[in-house]
Design a protein around this motif. Structure first.
Motif, short mmCIF file in Angstrom:
data_model
loop_
_atom_site.label_atom_id
_atom_site.label_comp_id
_atom_site.label_asym_id
_atom_site.label_seq_id
_atom_site.Cartn_x
_atom_site.Cartn_y
_atom_site.Cartn_z
N VAL A 98 -42.78 -22.19 84.30
CA VAL A 98 -43.38 -23.40 83.75
C VAL A 98 -44.03 -23.12 82.41
N ARG A 99 -43.70 -23.98 81.47
CA ARG A 99 -44.37 -23.95 80.16
C ARG A 99 -45.37 -25.08 80.15
N ARG A 100 -46.65 -24.75 79.95
CA ARG A 100 -47.68 -25.76 80.02
C ARG A 100 -47.89 -26.49 78.70
N TRP A 103 -46.08 -24.60 72.73
CA TRP A 103 -46.25 -23.33 72.04
C TRP A 103 -46.57 -22.17 72.97
N MET A 104 -46.74 -22.45 74.25
CA MET A 104 -47.07 -21.41 75.20
C MET A 104 -45.83 -20.76 75.78
N ALA A 105 -45.93 -19.50 76.12
CA ALA A 105 -44.86 -18.83 76.85
C ALA A 105 -44.86 -19.33 78.29
N PRO A 106 -43.71 -19.39 78.92
CA PRO A 106 -43.68 -19.83 80.32
C PRO A 106 -44.26 -18.78 81.25
N ASN A 107 -44.85 -19.25 82.33
CA ASN A 107 -45.36 -18.39 83.38
C ASN A 107 -44.63 -18.70 84.69
N ASP A 108 -44.57 -17.71 85.55
CA ASP A 108 -43.94 -17.90 86.85
C ASP A 108 -44.95 -18.40 87.88
N TYR A 109 -44.54 -19.40 88.62
CA TYR A 109 -45.36 -19.94 89.69
C TYR A 109 -44.54 -19.93 90.99
N TRP A 110 -45.27 -19.79 92.11
CA TRP A 110 -44.62 -19.69 93.42
C TRP A 110 -45.18 -20.75 94.37
N GLY A 111 -44.30 -21.25 95.22
CA GLY A 111 -44.73 -22.12 96.29
C GLY A 111 -45.24 -21.32 97.47
N GLN A 112 -45.71 -22.03 98.48
CA GLN A 112 -46.36 -21.37 99.61
C GLN A 112 -45.37 -20.87 100.65
N GLY A 113 -44.13 -21.27 100.56
CA GLY A 113 -43.14 -20.84 101.53
C GLY A 113 -42.94 -21.85 102.65
N THR A 114 -41.70 -21.92 103.09
CA THR A 114 -41.37 -22.78 104.23
C THR A 114 -40.47 -21.98 105.17
N LEU A 115 -40.76 -22.02 106.45
CA LEU A 115 -40.07 -21.17 107.42
C LEU A 115 -38.77 -21.81 107.89
N VAL A 116 -37.72 -21.04 107.81
CA VAL A 116 -36.41 -21.42 108.36
C VAL A 116 -36.09 -20.48 109.49
N THR A 117 -35.85 -21.04 110.66
CA THR A 117 -35.49 -20.24 111.83
C THR A 117 -34.14 -20.72 112.35
N VAL A 118 -33.20 -19.80 112.43
CA VAL A 118 -31.85 -20.11 112.89
C VAL A 118 -31.63 -19.41 114.22
N SER A 119 -31.42 -20.19 115.24
CA SER A 119 -31.22 -19.63 116.58
C SER A 119 -29.74 -19.41 116.85
#
Length: 120
Positions: A98-100, A103-119
């Motif tokens: 994301v570039r805010r 003129w700013m360099a982009p920074n990396d941002y992460w989400g909180q995660g979502t669980l996928v379970t395959v039986s």
């Protein structure tokens, strides 16, 4: 900047899921977006990435089964998953460069995660 992922759940082998991740907050533009996953006891690994020009890249194990796409107007990235296998079980994390300000360099941002379970 916040990334909110959703769409995970429990599915039988061979089933399908669609993950989505929306970026919100102080955003001027978003470059690359992507999905990573981390299975129990394993390191986080790349699943797929997509550039702002919609060029995509996939790890070999998910090619032909997963599709990454994005809606730039909604600052959202998706991961459509079909033919799921038990080895796809993991927490899936979205990421965005994301570039805010222009003129700013982009920074990396992460989400909180979502669980996928395959039986099996």
């Amino acid at each position: 900047v916040q990334l909110q992922a959703c769409g995970g759940g429990l599915v039988q082998a061979g089933g399908s899921l669609r993950l989505s991740c929306v970026a919100s907050g102080d955003i001027f533009s978003i470059n690359n977006m992507g999905w990573y996953r981390q299975a129990p006891g394993k390191q986080r690994e790349l699943v797929a990435t997509i550039t702002d020009g919609a060029m995509t890249n996939y790890t070999d194990s998910v090619k032909d089964r997963m599709t990454i796409f994005r809606d730039n107007a909604k600052n959202t990235v998706y991961l459509q998953m079909i033919s799921l296998k038990p080895e796809d079980t993991a927490v899936y994390f979205c990421t965005a460069q994301v570039r805010r300000r222009r003129w700013m360099a982009p920074n990396d941002y992460w989400g909180q995660g979502t669980l996928v379970t395959v039986s099996s």
